[in-house]
Design an enzyme around this catalytic site. Sequence first.
Site, mmCIF file in Angstrom:
data_model
loop_
_atom_site.group_PDB
_atom_site.id
_atom_site.type_symbol
_atom_site.label_atom_id
_atom_site.label_comp_id
_atom_site.label_asym_id
_atom_site.label_seq_id
_atom_site.Cartn_x
_atom_site.Cartn_y
_atom_site.Cartn_z
ATOM 1 N N LEU A 1 24.200 30.798 -3.801
ATOM 2 C CA LEU A 1 23.058 29.396 -4.023
ATOM 3 C C LEU A 1 21.607 30.453 -4.584
ATOM 4 C CD1 LEU A 1 22.060 25.987 -3.967
ATOM 5 C CD2 LEU A 1 21.698 27.287 -1.031
ATOM 6 N N ASN B 285 14.705 32.193 -3.238
ATOM 7 C CA ASN B 285 13.498 32.779 -4.497
ATOM 8 C C ASN B 285 12.163 31.518 -4.529
ATOM 9 O OD1 ASN B 285 12.801 33.840 -7.157
ATOM 10 N ND2 ASN B 285 13.076 31.959 -7.692
ATOM 11 N N TYR C 123 -0.993 32.160 -0.011
ATOM 12 C CA TYR C 123 0.594 32.582 -0.763
ATOM 13 C C TYR C 123 0.069 33.623 -0.228
ATOM 14 C CZ TYR C 123 2.909 34.805 -4.136
ATOM 15 O OH TYR C 123 4.271 35.044 -4.950
ATOM 16 N N LYS D 183 3.600 34.915 2.268
ATOM 17 C CA LYS D 183 4.573 36.657 1.680
ATOM 18 C C LYS D 183 4.919 37.580 2.109
ATOM 19 C CE LYS D 183 6.028 33.960 -1.862
ATOM 20 N NZ LYS D 183 7.173 34.301 -2.084
#
Length: 262
Positions: A13, A93, A158, A162
């Site tokens: 997936l 992702n 951001y 991460k």
Amino acid sequence: MAKTQDFNGKWALVTGASSGIGAALARELATHGAKLILTARRQDRLETLASELTATGAEVRIITADLNDPAAPEQLYHATEGAGLPVDILINNAGLGQYGAFCQSPVEQELSQVRVNCEAMVRLTRLFVPRMIERRCGWVLVLASTASFQPVPYIATYAASKAFDRFFALGLAAEVARFGVKVTALCPGPTKSEFFDVAHASAFKKRGMQPAEDVARLAIAALARGQRTLIPTFSSRFTAFLVRFLPVRLITYYVEKVARPS
Ligand SMILES: NC(=O)c1ccc[n+]([C@@H]2O[C@H](COP(=O)([O-])OP(=O)(O)OC[C@H]3O[C@@H](n4cnc5c(N)ncnc54)[C@H](OP(=O)(O)O)[C@@H]3O)[C@@H](O)[C@H]2O)c1
């Protein structure tokens, strides 16, 4: 030794498969014989990639989903594992960034990064990994970034998202290794994709950015051999090493000067 042949015949997936690194990861997995479930919001893009991969002999399904929606991971789970497709490879992702002064940025844009980059990734992993543990077989790739190694002004949310992704992947990797499940935190530096346009950071596009195909090739090999962290270029590895020895205040002082929006 990388054992990418273990991917042969397994369902993968791939989130964020409509573009950039996700599309490249899907293509790379297909070359190793994996069967693919592609998901993202843009159906036309997924259909184009599915046709390309099907023409090479791969088995491909597409499912459109908006990972801003907290119900989407469960819908993906029911449409795959629930429909008899055992997902042995989970590629977390999908992600986005937003460049600019935090105090002027729409709060929904900031929260979308937390929802897609972090919350959806945790939900998907929580849904699929227990089945991998039962089968004593599984691979999970989590897209972190070189931005995960230090705070970054003007992409503060951001970079923090991460850092979350990387730490989550490293913690989970240690928990599930004994059940035959491998987890890799992928930490690319600047990579050619739509990322900088989506993040309104086109000014930071540089010459010499790494092609998404190179990132994907190295990432899938690292995932196969159970490498827990992959930083795909030497210069990014060097920078990530160096920042360990520099005071955070010094790094952020410097970055605030060079990255400040004009
Ligand atoms: N490019 C870089 O320099 C770089 C460096 C380090 C890490 N990364 C990470 O790599 C990952 C992939 O980024 P990329 O560079 O390939 O960027 P990209 O070309 O913009 O691709 C982002 C992908 O995420 C999907 N996505 C975004 N929001 C979504 C949502 N709400 N629901 C479902 N899917 C969503 C997009 O699909 P739809 O728009 O069709 O939904 C697209 O397929 C991200 O996690 C990013 O943080 C990128």
